[in-house]
Enzyme design. Sequence first.
Site, PDB file in Angstrom:
ATOM      1  N   SER A 102       0.585  -1.620   0.170  1.00  0.00           N
ATOM      2  CA  SER A 102       0.400  -0.135   0.381  1.00  0.00           C
ATOM      3  C   SER A 102       1.066   1.460   0.172  1.00  0.00           C
ATOM      4  O   SER A 102       2.522   1.250  -0.198  1.00  0.00           O
ATOM      5  CB  SER A 102      -0.720  -0.426   0.700  1.00  0.00           C
ATOM      6  OG  SER A 102      -1.544   0.794   0.576  1.00  0.00           O
ATOM      7  N   CYS A 103      -0.054   2.343  -0.051  1.00  0.00           N
ATOM      8  CA  CYS A 103       0.935   3.706   0.448  1.00  0.00           C
ATOM      9  C   CYS A 103       2.277   3.653   1.186  1.00  0.00           C
ATOM     10  O   CYS A 103       3.126   4.548   1.226  1.00  0.00           O
ATOM     11  CB  CYS A 103       0.719   5.145  -0.270  1.00  0.00           C
ATOM     12  SG  CYS A 103      -0.904   4.749   0.815  1.00  0.00           S
ATOM     13  N   ILE A 104       1.859   3.531   2.122  1.00  0.00           N
ATOM     14  CA  ILE A 104       2.782   3.015   3.323  1.00  0.00           C
ATOM     15  C   ILE A 104       3.106   2.203   3.994  1.00  0.00           C
ATOM     16  O   ILE A 104       2.705   0.861   3.872  1.00  0.00           O
ATOM     17  CB  ILE A 104       1.958   3.827   4.672  1.00  0.00           C
ATOM     18  CG1 ILE A 104       0.120   3.612   5.240  1.00  0.00           C
ATOM     19  CG2 ILE A 104       1.752   5.549   4.338  1.00  0.00           C
ATOM     20  CD1 ILE A 104      -0.564   4.353   6.205  1.00  0.00           C
TER      21      ILE A 104
ATOM     22  N   PRO B 356       7.362   7.266   1.549  1.00  0.00           N
ATOM     23  CA  PRO B 356       6.677   8.142   2.586  1.00  0.00           C
ATOM     24  C   PRO B 356       8.167   7.702   3.631  1.00  0.00           C
ATOM     25  O   PRO B 356       8.050   7.147   3.915  1.00  0.00           O
ATOM     26  CB  PRO B 356       5.460   7.436   3.318  1.00  0.00           C
ATOM     27  CG  PRO B 356       4.734   6.711   2.469  1.00  0.00           C
ATOM     28  CD  PRO B 356       5.839   5.807   1.669  1.00  0.00           C
TER      29      PRO B 356
END
Lengths: 104, 413
Positions: A102-104, B356
Site C-alpha cells: 500500500s502507500c504506507i 513516505p
Amino acid sequence: MIMLKELVGNTIDVNEEGFMTDFTQWNTQIGEALATENEISMTPKHWEVITYIQTEYKNNVPLSIRKIGKSGVVDIKEFYTLFPNAPLKTATKIAGIPKPVSCI
Amino acid sequence: MKHKKNILILGAGTAGTIMANQLVKEVDPHSWHITIADATDTHYYQPGFLFLPFGIYDEEDVKKPIRSFLPDEVKFVQEKASEIKSEEQQVLFESGKNIHYDILIIATGSTIDSSEIEGMNGPEWRKSIFDFYTFEGAKALREKLATWGGGKLVVHITEMPIKCPVAPLEFSFLADDFFGKKGMRDKVDITYVTPLSGAFTKPRATQKLEYLLKEKNINIVSDFAIESVDNENKSIKDYSGKEVPFDLLVTVPTNKGSQVIEKSGLGDELNFVPTDKGTLQSKVSPNIFVLGDATNIPTSKAGSVTHFQAEILFENVLRFIRKEELLPEFDGHANCFIETGKGKALLIDFNYDHEPVEGTFPIAGIGPLRLLKESRMNHWGKLAFRWVYWNMLLKARPIPFVKARMSLAGKNF
C-alpha cells in the site's frame, strides 16, 4: 535497508524481509534457491505463475491474488495449493520482485 | 466559419473538473471546443465520506452542483456515456446522442462493486455489512453507528488497488475515537483485515507508525484474501480457510473502473485503462489520455495524485495539439493526510521511487506540516483542505509551495 545476500554463488540485494530489491540480479537458479528457502519445490506450474507475475511486474501492473486468479494461469485455489499460506508474498519473493504494498 | 475541433472530457469528478479548468485557460477558443460529460449533476467531495459516518461532516459538506465548478466556456453534457468508439473518435451516450472528439480525456474514476465477492451484497448488506466509499453507503453507516450497541467491528479491504488506500485505516482510528467519546470503547472490538502483509507495508512507515495500532487497541489480520461472506453466521472467509467473525462489517469492496470502459473493451480485468505512467497517454490510442482513478498506473488512486497528474497531463495535451513530443514527467507523486483520531493526523508525501519519509512540508526545513508524524497541525490541515478543494484545487488555481513533482528537499531519506 538493503543487505547483501549470498545465494548459489550469486550476490543479491535484499531488504529486511528478504525480498530482492534489484530484479536485474534475478535468474532461475536464484528463483529455485529462494523457493527452497520458502519450502516450495518448484514444478512447471509454479514456474508458469512466476513468469506471469514477472511479466505483469515489468509492465508496471499492480498484482493481487484475485488478479492472478483471473489470469488464466491458475485459479485462486490452485494458487494457494502451489504457494500455501500467503501465496502472493511467497510467489513475489521467489520471482525476485517487491511484495505488493500500500502507500504506507 | 472555421471548423472547431473538440476536446471531450468524460467524467466531471475531481480529475475532469480540474482538467476543464486548466485547459480553458490555455487552449485557443477559436480553434477548440471543450466539452465535459457526466451522468450526474452532483460533485461529491469524496474525502469527506470518511467523516460522514461519524457525524464529523454533514451531507451538505460533501456535495455541490458540478456546474458551479466549471468555467462558462466549457459545455457540460449531463448524459451517461455508453461506449467509446476509439476508431471512429466518438463517444455514444445512453440517450442515443453521440459526440465526436479530436482529443478524449478519460476521467471516469473508480467505483465499488460489492457483487465481486460471494455473499457481500447478500441479505445483510446495509444491515450489518456496510461500505463508506459511496455517499449512500456512508450515510447508511452513520445511521447504523448512531444506534449500534457494540460488538465485533471488522474493517476490511477486499483487494488492491483501492481508492485512497489509507482510508480504511483512518476509519479504524476514527472508530476508536468515536466509541471512546461515546463511553463504549470497551464494548467494541476493532479488527482490521487486509489482503496485504500488514496495516503498514513500507519499512519506514511500519517502523514509525506501528505503535498506532497497539495504542488504539486495534487487532490486525493480514494476508487475508477474502473468498466469501457468510451472512447467516456473520463471518468473512478467506481462501486458506481463515475466518473472521463480525457483528458489524465495514468493507471496502473491489474497486473497478467505469462500466463504459468495460463495454468499450478499453480496460484491464478491473476496467482500468492501460496508461503510460509518465505521460498519461492511454495505450489505446494516441489521442486518448487518462486522468485520475481511471488509469492502471502504479500509484495511489487519490485526489492529490489526480491534482498532480492534471498539471502534467495538461502540458502534454498542449504538446499533443502542437504536435510536439510528450514528456514523461509524472513521477507518481501523492500527498495525503491520514486522520489518526483524537484531533491528530499524519501527512505523507511519496512518489514512484520514494516511500513516505519524515521531514517538513510544503516548505523544506520549515513546514509547518510534519511528514510521517502525528500532529494537531496536520489534522487542521486536513480539515482546511476541504476549503482548498472546493475553492482552489477544482478550479486549477495554484496551491502555494505545492508542486506536481515531488520535492526531495527537507526530507530525511
